[in-house]
Write an enzyme that holds these catalytic residues in place. Structure first.
Site, short mmCIF file in Angstrom:
data_model
loop_
_atom_site.label_atom_id
_atom_site.label_comp_id
_atom_site.label_asym_id
_atom_site.label_seq_id
_atom_site.Cartn_x
_atom_site.Cartn_y
_atom_site.Cartn_z
N ASP A 94 32.65 44.46 32.81
CA ASP A 94 32.23 44.81 31.45
C ASP A 94 30.72 44.72 31.25
OD1 ASP A 94 31.94 42.09 31.66
OD2 ASP A 94 33.06 41.60 29.85
N CYS A 97 29.44 41.01 34.74
CA CYS A 97 30.11 40.53 35.95
C CYS A 97 29.28 39.50 36.73
CB CYS A 97 30.52 41.69 36.85
SG CYS A 97 29.17 42.66 37.52
N HIS A 203 29.07 45.91 41.37
CA HIS A 203 29.87 44.82 40.82
C HIS A 203 29.69 43.53 41.64
CE1 HIS A 203 33.11 43.34 38.29
NE2 HIS A 203 33.77 42.91 39.34
#
Length: 229
Positions: A94, A97, A203
């Site tokens: 979101d 991370c 990520h």
């Protein structure tokens, strides 16, 4: 209610009190959990002892991989996780991370990411001379941007986190030529190790040995539109 306008029903005051209580609760929980997990484990590090870490350079990323390159990067990261017998605790993609993964490593829960972000931003703000040379914009604008929930962390915030929490932050990455990166505190000996996986420019997740992984974790795949650490 927008732009800081105060409503006439008294909710603004109660919301402020509630928010302040949340901050105090976060501080208390963070202190207890940080003390509980501050001992240096080193289990993941022992598995990667044969790897030579690459020196970390704080920077803001300006390049993002294509879809095909990012898919190859992810497969490379999975192969490395399997090779070294490591497990990712997957955190939400979101935009928070990096801070969620750091929170999971420090407090064994990603839910204290707001507290981690707040501490990192305070570190940036209070020590601007240390970090501003790495930021290609007005530094005040940078740390105010980083204070916003959903703003992606970068390698500058990783360095600030290492300095703030007296931690060596270790990244198992998806980079083709860089498997392992270490970020160490600049002015003190690290008191702990924090292990993250890094799907480059996409990520972060929290990293454990298989036998140390929490038993029940919700697996969430990062959304591609949140590209930046």
């Amino acid at each position: 209610m927008r732009n800081g306008a105060i409503s006439n029903d008294g909710c603004s005051s109660s919301t402020s009190i509630s928010s302040q209580q949340d901050v105090e609760d976060d501080k208390m929980i963070a202190l207890v959990l940080s003390e509980e997990y501050a001992q240096l484990d080193g289990a993941v590090g022992r598995r990667l002892s044969s790897l030579a870490p690459v020196r970390h350079l704080p920077r803001i990323n300006l390049h993002f991989p294509s879809i095909s390159d990012s898919s190859l990067d992810y497969q490379r990261l999975l192969q490395r996780l399997n090779l070294y017998g490591l497990y990712e605790v997957k955190v939400s993609g979101d935009g928070n991370c990096q801070f969620r993964a750091l929170s999971d490593q420090i407090y064994r829960s990603p839910e204290y990411h707001k507290h981690v972000r707040k501490e990192v931003v305070k570190q940036l703000k209070d020590n601007h001379v240390v970090y501003e040379a790495y930021v290609p914009m007005k530094f005040k604008h940078y740390y105010k941007k980083m204070a916003k929930s959903g703003e992606w962390g970068d390698h500058v915030t990783l360095q600030a986190a290492a300095d703030k929490f007296a931690a060596k932050i270790c990244l198992l990455t998806s980079f083709r030529d860089t498997c392992f990166i270490e970020i160490v505190p600049q002015h003190e000996v690290p008191a702990r190790e924090l292990w993250l996986s890094f799907w480059s420019e996409v990520h972060y997740n929290s990293l454990y040995e298989l036998q140390d992984a929490p038993p029940l974790q919700q697996q969430q795949k990062p959304r591609r539109k949140h590209w930046l650490f």
